[in-house]
Scaffold this active site. Sequence first.
Site, PDB file in Angstrom:
ATOM      1  N   ASN A 260       0.821  -1.208   0.000  1.00 30.14           N
ATOM      2  CA  ASN A 260       0.000   0.000   0.000  1.00 30.14           C
ATOM      3  C   ASN A 260       0.857   1.260   0.000  1.00 30.14           C
ATOM      4  O   ASN A 260       1.898   1.312   0.653  1.00 30.14           O
ATOM      5  CB  ASN A 260      -0.938   0.001   1.217  1.00 30.14           C
ATOM      6  CG  ASN A 260      -1.884  -1.184   1.191  1.00 30.14           C
ATOM      7  OD1 ASN A 260      -2.048  -1.813   0.150  1.00 30.14           O
ATOM      8  ND2 ASN A 260      -2.487  -1.503   2.320  1.00 30.14           N
TER       9      ASN A 260
ATOM     10  N   HIS B  28       5.784  -0.774  -2.867  1.00 34.99           N
ATOM     11  CA  HIS B  28       5.308  -0.004  -4.025  1.00 34.99           C
ATOM     12  C   HIS B  28       5.412   1.505  -3.807  1.00 34.99           C
ATOM     13  O   HIS B  28       4.754   2.269  -4.509  1.00 34.99           O
ATOM     14  CB  HIS B  28       3.875  -0.418  -4.377  1.00 34.99           C
ATOM     15  CG  HIS B  28       3.773  -1.830  -4.886  1.00 34.99           C
ATOM     16  ND1 HIS B  28       2.596  -2.539  -4.929  1.00 34.99           N
ATOM     17  CD2 HIS B  28       4.725  -2.670  -5.384  1.00 34.99           C
ATOM     18  CE1 HIS B  28       2.819  -3.755  -5.421  1.00 34.99           C
ATOM     19  NE2 HIS B  28       4.104  -3.852  -5.701  1.00 34.99           N
TER      20      HIS B  28
ATOM     21  N   CYS C 228      16.778  14.261 -13.005  1.00 34.55           N
ATOM     22  CA  CYS C 228      17.830  15.291 -12.972  1.00 34.55           C
ATOM     23  C   CYS C 228      18.831  15.060 -11.844  1.00 34.55           C
ATOM     24  O   CYS C 228      19.833  15.757 -11.756  1.00 34.55           O
ATOM     25  CB  CYS C 228      17.214  16.684 -12.839  1.00 34.55           C
ATOM     26  SG  CYS C 228      16.547  17.023 -11.199  1.00 34.55           S
TER      27      CYS C 228
ATOM     28  N   CYS D   8      14.835  21.230 -11.544  1.00 34.90           N
ATOM     29  CA  CYS D   8      15.049  21.405 -12.993  1.00 34.90           C
ATOM     30  C   CYS D   8      13.806  21.921 -13.714  1.00 34.90           C
ATOM     31  O   CYS D   8      13.872  22.232 -14.904  1.00 34.90           O
ATOM     32  CB  CYS D   8      15.520  20.091 -13.620  1.00 34.90           C
ATOM     33  SG  CYS D   8      14.214  18.847 -13.751  1.00 34.90           S
TER      34      CYS D   8
ATOM     35  N   GLY E 259      -5.577  -8.992   2.854  1.00 32.32           N
ATOM     36  CA  GLY E 259      -6.235  -7.987   2.012  1.00 32.32           C
ATOM     37  C   GLY E 259      -5.562  -7.759   0.681  1.00 32.32           C
ATOM     38  O   GLY E 259      -5.576  -6.639   0.180  1.00 32.32           O
TER      39      GLY E 259
ATOM     40  N   ASN F  40      -8.915 -12.570   4.162  1.00 30.95           N
ATOM     41  CA  ASN F  40      -9.580 -11.892   3.045  1.00 30.95           C
ATOM     42  C   ASN F  40     -11.052 -12.321   3.035  1.00 30.95           C
ATOM     43  O   ASN F  40     -11.346 -13.502   3.199  1.00 30.95           O
ATOM     44  CB  ASN F  40      -8.899 -12.313   1.711  1.00 30.95           C
ATOM     45  CG  ASN F  40      -9.183 -11.361   0.568  1.00 30.95           C
ATOM     46  OD1 ASN F  40     -10.315 -10.981   0.331  1.00 30.95           O
ATOM     47  ND2 ASN F  40      -8.131 -10.991  -0.156  1.00 30.95           N
TER      48      ASN F  40
END
Length: 242
Positions: free
Chosen positions: A100, A117, A129, A151, A188, A214
């Site tokens: 998550n 992630h 940059c 930049c 989950g 779940n």
Amino acid sequence: MVGRELRLPPLPAGPVAVLCGAGLAAASGVPTFRGPAGLWRRHRPEELATPAAFARDPRLVWEWYDWRRGLIAGCRPNAGHRALARLAGSRPGTTLISQNVDGLQERVPPARPLLLHGSIWRLRCAGGCGRGEWEDRRPRLPELPPRCPDCGGLARPAVVWFGEGLPAGSWRRAAAAASACALFLAVGTSAVVQPAAGLIDLARSAGAVTIEVNPEPTAAAVDHRLVGPAEEILPALVAALV
Ligand code: BJW
Ligand code: ZN
């Protein structure tokens, strides 16, 4: 669990690893990715969370992230997050691994999940940059797409899109925890996105007892399934583990 008795399988002693997915935050009001609730203006996440989508239409991709940031900013951690924080604080050798990007688990000390992630609250220069990632917690950004302060090029969310590699350090530690744990919980997650879902197989083939939490059983090969919402099951499961 409210109104239902939770029948737990035998739980081994030893290190625990927990892989979390979007379902953990569903009770906080954060939409999951898959299923009808995952759609945003009729786009599927697979169409938006890609480098190609960003190259094609950075504003559209940023509108999706800006909408999610605004939504998540109004959400609070739930009983599932609190139970996992309790587990991390009370059972030595616990590793929390999160897919998550919402930052909700991190808000419950002492939980410090490995982020596979990235984070929706961090940005980086899309032009590369050389500026490192930066944090921006404003729920709505004043300019879309936002720009790199160094930049002036496009900034992007510091999250992992399809086709991109996971942060090497987090992945290495997650794989090590999955290989060494006695108990692995998959909480989950639809367990379809790789390589995160592969941690379940990794743990199981290394000898861990694997349990899925779940309300909708997935295709993941696990030893046991606790069918129900994380916010109800985790407090009872953690109470048996600490
Ligand atoms: C509840 C509940 C309640 C509801 N309580 N539960 C092998 C085979 C096939 C494909 C691949 C492969 N290896 C790699 C790939 C490609 C790809 C992939 O996996 N594709 C599949 C879709 C087929 N993977 C990648 O591209 C990855 N990168 C990669 O492999 O790179 C290779 C490389 C190596 C070296 C150098 C360069 C490249 C990257 C994957 C990145 C995923 N990114 C996203 C977006 C993050 C940013 C953002 O948030 O916008 O991550 S996609 C999205 O899916 C997000 C999530 O973290 C991820 C997983 O979703 P999750 O958490 O499982 O959510 P849902 O919605 O799917 O499921 C929710 C579940 O909750 C459901 O089961 C419900 O029932 C349940 N639930 N209420 C408990 N109350
Ligand atoms: Zn830059």
